[in-house]
Design an enzyme around this catalytic site. Structure first.
Site, PDB file in Angstrom:
ATOM      1  N   GLY A   1       0.834  -1.194   0.000  1.00  0.00           N
ATOM      2  CA  GLY A   1       0.000   0.000   0.000  1.00  0.00           C
ATOM      3  C   GLY A   1       0.868   1.242   0.000  1.00  0.00           C
ATOM      4  O   GLY A   1       2.074   1.169   0.279  1.00  0.00           O
ATOM      5  N   CYS A   5       5.290  -6.097   1.758  1.00  0.00           N
ATOM      6  CA  CYS A   5       5.584  -4.669   1.673  1.00  0.00           C
ATOM      7  C   CYS A   5       4.905  -3.917   2.819  1.00  0.00           C
ATOM      8  O   CYS A   5       5.270  -4.084   3.971  1.00  0.00           O
ATOM      9  CB  CYS A   5       5.190  -4.123   0.303  1.00  0.00           C
ATOM     10  SG  CYS A   5       5.852  -2.467  -0.029  1.00  0.00           S
ATOM     11  N   TYR A   6       3.879  -3.099   2.545  1.00  0.00           N
ATOM     12  CA  TYR A   6       3.192  -2.390   3.626  1.00  0.00           C
ATOM     13  C   TYR A   6       2.612  -3.377   4.629  1.00  0.00           C
ATOM     14  O   TYR A   6       2.649  -3.145   5.843  1.00  0.00           O
ATOM     15  CB  TYR A   6       2.081  -1.506   3.057  1.00  0.00           C
ATOM     16  CG  TYR A   6       1.360  -0.699   4.113  1.00  0.00           C
ATOM     17  CD1 TYR A   6       1.841   0.542   4.504  1.00  0.00           C
ATOM     18  CD2 TYR A   6       0.215  -1.191   4.739  1.00  0.00           C
ATOM     19  CE1 TYR A   6       1.186   1.287   5.483  1.00  0.00           C
ATOM     20  CE2 TYR A   6      -0.438  -0.460   5.716  1.00  0.00           C
ATOM     21  CZ  TYR A   6       0.055   0.775   6.086  1.00  0.00           C
ATOM     22  OH  TYR A   6      -0.576   1.491   7.070  1.00  0.00           O
ATOM     23  N   HIS A  56       7.975  -7.461  -3.311  1.00  0.00           N
ATOM     24  CA  HIS A  56       6.712  -7.890  -3.914  1.00  0.00           C
ATOM     25  C   HIS A  56       6.913  -9.239  -4.599  1.00  0.00           C
ATOM     26  O   HIS A  56       7.319  -9.301  -5.761  1.00  0.00           O
ATOM     27  CB  HIS A  56       6.225  -6.854  -4.941  1.00  0.00           C
ATOM     28  CG  HIS A  56       5.677  -5.614  -4.330  1.00  0.00           C
ATOM     29  ND1 HIS A  56       4.377  -5.514  -3.895  1.00  0.00           N
ATOM     30  CD2 HIS A  56       6.265  -4.419  -4.057  1.00  0.00           C
ATOM     31  CE1 HIS A  56       4.172  -4.303  -3.386  1.00  0.00           C
ATOM     32  NE2 HIS A  56       5.298  -3.627  -3.465  1.00  0.00           N
ATOM     33  N   GLU A 104       4.703 -11.186  -5.721  1.00  0.00           N
ATOM     34  CA  GLU A 104       3.699 -11.422  -6.748  1.00  0.00           C
ATOM     35  C   GLU A 104       4.119 -10.916  -8.118  1.00  0.00           C
ATOM     36  O   GLU A 104       3.519 -11.279  -9.144  1.00  0.00           O
ATOM     37  CB  GLU A 104       2.366 -10.784  -6.346  1.00  0.00           C
ATOM     38  CG  GLU A 104       2.310  -9.265  -6.407  1.00  0.00           C
ATOM     39  CD  GLU A 104       2.845  -8.569  -5.165  1.00  0.00           C
ATOM     40  OE1 GLU A 104       2.547  -7.375  -4.978  1.00  0.00           O
ATOM     41  OE2 GLU A 104       3.571  -9.217  -4.371  1.00  0.00           O
ATOM     42  N   ASP A 153     -15.798 -13.513 -22.770  1.00  0.00           N
ATOM     43  CA  ASP A 153     -16.415 -13.358 -21.451  1.00  0.00           C
ATOM     44  C   ASP A 153     -17.890 -13.706 -21.457  1.00  0.00           C
ATOM     45  O   ASP A 153     -18.360 -14.521 -20.651  1.00  0.00           O
ATOM     46  CB  ASP A 153     -16.207 -11.925 -20.942  1.00  0.00           C
ATOM     47  CG  ASP A 153     -14.758 -11.484 -21.010  1.00  0.00           C
ATOM     48  OD1 ASP A 153     -13.884 -12.363 -20.981  1.00  0.00           O
ATOM     49  OD2 ASP A 153     -14.517 -10.274 -21.111  1.00  0.00           O
ATOM     50  N   LYS A 192      -8.893 -12.973 -17.071  1.00  0.00           N
ATOM     51  CA  LYS A 192      -9.173 -13.482 -18.413  1.00  0.00           C
ATOM     52  C   LYS A 192      -8.640 -14.894 -18.623  1.00  0.00           C
ATOM     53  O   LYS A 192      -9.331 -15.738 -19.206  1.00  0.00           O
ATOM     54  CB  LYS A 192      -8.577 -12.535 -19.454  1.00  0.00           C
ATOM     55  CG  LYS A 192      -8.811 -12.953 -20.893  1.00  0.00           C
ATOM     56  CD  LYS A 192     -10.241 -12.745 -21.345  1.00  0.00           C
ATOM     57  CE  LYS A 192     -10.499 -11.275 -21.598  1.00  0.00           C
ATOM     58  NZ  LYS A 192     -11.823 -11.023 -22.200  1.00  0.00           N
TER      59      LYS A 192
END
Length: 524
Positions: A59, A86-87, A173, A175, A231, A379
């Protein structure tokens, strides 16, 4: 979307991170179900969701600043494994008595980290590795009971863990793909720290949503706005799996489609699924509503409104044709995805980048209850679900095409003549990309007409004053971020030559080489 009963969720607590949705995606890539919840949710509410584990996101705030989001220390005493990023890492340290301070040495981008002790979290990671950092504060002292696992030049404590309590954290991070062993650390937490099995699959999504849709709908009638894209097609197939003939798909030809799209819906999708389809010709209605409108946000809202009005008319016709007196259509199926929700301001503290016609563009007086079985998916996950449902590969692997269609690929007023110009140019680009075998190499290639721009050209030994066409080829995993695709020059040259030779009013073809961010994939 709720997790199927055997799969308790991993909750990603969002502290305003630009990567919160990416964390959830990486958890799912590890075959573990995840959901995102806001940091404003109370500990009691979080625990009421019966999480298998919790991830605290990054954040933009400083943990010691006035009004900064804080973590209730009670969360760490609940017996649920927690991973701070992180945060979230700093908030965990501060809540448990560690020291967080401004170092004066910020770390952004690729940052070397030295692993002094693998522990559980960094098991299998090299001693020296590159991570992706984005912080100005750092943990200077870990809370009591924590083992310090790693350091970096600007982070005296870059990773720690208290395995006994199931608490883990990293300053970087994991991710982000730029963190070389980030997914490994995340999987170590999920599999070894939290003891999860990694057995969540698209099949779980289908089973869960089929049950949820049946419970929501009962014996009511349902319509689905079918565009022929990935979709809406997967959403329709999923709902049909749940309720069969209670579903009628409505294909609205709003005149903003690409060449051949109406035919593809009526042949490929209907032939493979047997779904009941109602086609509505609304070309003139949409053109009239959009006449003189050039503002992109207004365009989206008009298109969203007119879609709903057409669906309402179609619903009344569906009931009349079925001879069901007094039996209204109560539900509308939409192929809304998670990125649509985020960009339309649907996340906690999320900015409204642009209103997607099926989210922020819906009218306030909507008469349907929505069924959005794909709302929590990315997606690539939707494509996996589609393949599992037996949706034809020609549709599953189709490049994304926005619901507002060519209306948001014309920069300026929309007219029938401009639509035909763009439709022809788009068809040429798609033909050449397919001929070059590049359909699966790129995410999508929007073709944009700059209707309010003209430039001087020379064609047939004479001066022309025509419009430019923009090619926007991009590569992406989930549309949240994207980079422009480096197409072969010979392919670009062939597309440019054909468009300027075959499309009236166009004398220039240009290439958009902007990533996302700062630019969105679509121009409007």
């Amino acid at each position: 979307m709720s997790a199927p009963t055997p799969h308790r969720p991993v909750l990603v607590v969002d502290f305003g991170a630009q990567y919160a949705q990416l964390i959830a995606r990486r958890v799912r890539e590890a075959k573990v179900y995840s959901e995102i919840v806001p940091h404003t949710m109370s500990v009691d509410a979080i625990l009421a969701k019966d999480p298998a584990a919790i991830v605290l996101s990054g954040g933009p705030a400083s943990v010691y600043a006035d009004g900064a989001p804080a973590v209730d220390a009670a969360l760490f005493d609940a017996g649920v494994p927690v991973f701070g990023i992180c945060y979230g890492f700093q908030a965990m340290a501060a809540a448990l008595g560690g020291t967080v301070a401004h170092t004066g040495a910020r770390e952004y981008g690729g940052t070397p980290v030295r692993v002094d002790s693998e522990g559980t979290l960094l098991a299998g990671s090299p001693t020296e590795q590159t991570t992706w950092m984005s912080h100005g504060d750092a943990v200077h002292a870990a809370p009591a009971g924590f083992d310090v696992l790693a350091t970096s030049p600007g982070s005296p404590v870059a990773a720690f863990e208290d395995r006994t309590r199931g608490l883990y954290g990293v300053q970087w991070h994991p991710e982000v793909k730029h963190s070389e062993f980030g997914q490994k650390a995340l999987e170590n937490f999920l599999y070894d720290g939290a003891g999860l099995a990694g057995d969540w699959t698209p099949g779980n999504v289908i089973a869960d949503q089929v049950a949820a849709i049946r419970e929501q709908v009962g014996d009511a009638r349902v319509i689905c706005g079918l565009s022929g894209g990935v979709d809406s097609s997967v959403a329709a197939a999923l709902v049909q799996r749940a309720i069969g003939d209670q579903l009628t798909c409505v294909f609205v030809d709003h005149g903003l489609l690409r060449a051949g799209e109406a035919e593809q819906v009526e042949t490929d999708f209907v032939a493979s699924t047997g779904v009941r389809l109602k086609v509505v010709d609304a070309k003139q209605r949409f053109l009239d509503a959009l006449a003189g409108v050039s503002d992109p946000e207004t365009k989206r809202k008009i298109i969203g409104r007119e879609f709903i009005r057409v669906f309402e008319d179609a619903a009344r016709e569906v009931v009349a044709e079925a001879g069901a007196h007094g039996e209204d259509v109560k539900f509308l199926v939409q192929g809304t995805l998670y990125p649509d929700v985020v960009e339309s301001g649907g996340g906690e503290g999320a900015a409204n980048i642009k209103s997607h016609h099926n989210v922020g563009g819906l009218p306030d007086d909507l008469q349907f209850s929505l069924i959005e079985p794909l709302r929590a998916l990315f997606k690539d996950e939707v494509r996996a679900v589609g393949l599992e449902l037996g949706v034809p590969g020609t549709i599953v692997w189709r490049q994304p095409f926005p619901g507002p269609g060519l209306g948001i690929r014309i920069v300026g007023d929309i007219t029938a003549e401009r639509l035909e110009t763009l439709r022809t140019a788009d068809a040429i680009a798609r033909e050449e990309l397919t001929a070059a075998g590049l359909d699966r190499e790129i995410w999508q290639c929007p073709v944009v007409l700059l209707a309010d721009v003209r430039s001087v050209g020379v064609q047939g030994d004479g001066r022309t004053y025509g419009h430019p066409i923009v090619l926007r080829p991009v590569s992406s995993e989930d549309a949240m971020t994207a980079d422009w695709t480096r197409l072969p020059y010979d392919v670009l040259a062939k597309i440019s030559t054909r468009i300027t030779n075959e499309v009236a009013e166009v004398n220039r073809v240009v290439l958009d080489v902007t990533s996302k961010p700062p630019g969105t994939i679509e121009w409007e």
